[in-house]
Design a protein around this motif. Structure first.
Motif, PDB file in Angstrom:
ATOM      1  N   UNK A 105       0.842  -1.196   0.000  1.00 56.05           N
ATOM      2  CA  UNK A 105       0.000   0.000   0.000  1.00 56.05           C
ATOM      3  C   UNK A 105       0.878   1.247   0.000  1.00 56.05           C
ATOM      4  N   UNK A 106       0.422   2.259  -0.704  1.00 51.86           N
ATOM      5  CA  UNK A 106       1.141   3.530  -0.741  1.00 51.86           C
ATOM      6  C   UNK A 106       1.152   4.116   0.666  1.00 51.86           C
ATOM      7  N   UNK A 107       2.326   4.530   1.140  1.00 49.89           N
ATOM      8  CA  UNK A 107       2.470   5.102   2.482  1.00 49.89           C
ATOM      9  C   UNK A 107       3.643   6.062   2.543  1.00 49.89           C
ATOM     10  N   UNK A 134      14.562   1.053  -8.831  1.00 49.77           N
ATOM     11  CA  UNK A 134      14.081   1.802  -9.981  1.00 49.77           C
ATOM     12  C   UNK A 134      12.673   1.356 -10.353  1.00 49.77           C
ATOM     13  N   UNK A 135      11.985   2.247 -11.054  1.00 52.32           N
ATOM     14  CA  UNK A 135      10.614   1.986 -11.484  1.00 52.32           C
ATOM     15  C   UNK A 135      10.630   1.290 -12.838  1.00 52.32           C
ATOM     16  N   UNK A 142       5.361   6.706  -5.796  1.00 57.43           N
ATOM     17  CA  UNK A 142       4.125   6.728  -6.576  1.00 57.43           C
ATOM     18  C   UNK A 142       3.731   5.301  -6.951  1.00 57.43           C
ATOM     19  N   UNK A 143       2.483   5.136  -7.326  1.00 57.15           N
ATOM     20  CA  UNK A 143       1.986   3.823  -7.713  1.00 57.15           C
ATOM     21  C   UNK A 143       2.766   3.299  -8.906  1.00 57.15           C
ATOM     22  N   UNK A 144       2.947   1.966  -8.936  1.00 61.56           N
ATOM     23  CA  UNK A 144       3.632   1.367 -10.069  1.00 61.56           C
ATOM     24  C   UNK A 144       4.431   0.148  -9.681  1.00 61.56           C
ATOM     25  N   UNK A 145       5.166  -0.358 -10.648  1.00 62.26           N
ATOM     26  CA  UNK A 145       6.002  -1.545 -10.487  1.00 62.26           C
ATOM     27  C   UNK A 145       7.448  -1.119 -10.266  1.00 62.26           C
ATOM     28  N   UNK A 146       8.129  -1.798  -9.333  1.00 60.57           N
ATOM     29  CA  UNK A 146       9.497  -1.438  -8.982  1.00 60.57           C
ATOM     30  C   UNK A 146      10.376  -2.679  -8.881  1.00 60.57           C
ATOM     31  N   UNK A 183       5.109  -4.065  -6.077  1.00 65.15           N
ATOM     32  CA  UNK A 183       4.157  -3.141  -6.680  1.00 65.15           C
ATOM     33  C   UNK A 183       3.632  -2.198  -5.593  1.00 65.15           C
ATOM     34  N   UNK A 184       3.630  -0.912  -5.862  1.00 69.51           N
ATOM     35  CA  UNK A 184       3.018   0.065  -4.971  1.00 69.51           C
ATOM     36  C   UNK A 184       1.610   0.318  -5.494  1.00 69.51           C
ATOM     37  N   UNK A 185       0.601   0.091  -4.650  1.00 71.25           N
ATOM     38  CA  UNK A 185      -0.802   0.277  -5.055  1.00 71.25           C
ATOM     39  C   UNK A 185      -1.353   1.600  -4.591  1.00 71.25           C
TER      40      UNK A 185
END
Length: 185
Positions: A89-91, A114-115, A164-168, A183-185
């Motif tokens: 979760x985004x935090x 990296x993203x 930020x949201x996305x795959x890392x 993954x950041x949701x």
């Protein structure tokens, strides 16, 4: 003297906040990356995949007045799957524990974060691109900054500010082709 005492107290309070409540056992093996999940009190091992290189080029076109063929090519590192099964979760702060051979090296020199870009059923990062007239572009990966400190006998505790949201992906110096994914949701 009061200022010195203030700064010493401030330093110890920052150190305490940074490492507070992390009571996860150090991973057993070198190269393991754990997400510090505060909600369950344990570490969650990140998805791990070996990246492969893909190269794609667009259709070249003939430029009659210059008598040359023009086109572009891109090389990327890719992993399979459109999203990591490790969802975070985004935090404000995200923390990881990374087991190394030892923790005497500055972690910013051996850890890269990296993203990735989602492309159909893969996650990718561009390594290089070349065009007939545009030259070559390489090494423009934007690494995510982090703070790191020693954790246990040979691990690092790293902390990243809100992402930020996305795959890392996280890579380590020993194997830049081995991606630890989340993954950041």
């Amino acid at each position: 003297m009061k200022i010195l005492v203030f700064f010493i107290g401030l330093f110890f309070s920052i150190e305490t906040v940074f490492s507070q409540d992390v009571k996860i056992a150090e991973p057993e093996f070198i190269g393991v990356v754990l997400y510090v999940n505060d909600t369950i009190g344990t570490g969650v091992k990140l998805e791990q995949q070996t990246a492969f290189v893909t190269t794609k080029s667009n259709a070249a076109s003939y430029v009659p007045f210059a008598r040359v063929v023009a086109g572009k090519a891109k090389s990327k590192n890719a992993v399979n799957g459109s999203s990591s099964p490790v969802k975070i979760d985004k935090r404000e702060k995200i923390r990881f524990i990374i087991k190394a051979a030892n923790n005497s090296t500055d972690p910013t020199t051996i850890i890269n974060i990296f993203k990735l870009t989602r492309e159909k059923d893969q996650r990718t990062i561009e390594l290089a691109s070349a065009g007939t007239f545009g030259g070559v572009k390489t090494g423009d990966i934007e690494y995510i900054p982090f703070n790191g400190k020693k954790y246990g006998n040979s691990s690092y505790l790293i902390e990243i500010d809100a992402m930020e949201q996305g795959e890392y992906a996280i890579t380590l110096a020993e194997r830049r082709d081995l991606f630890h994914l989340f993954c950041i949701e």
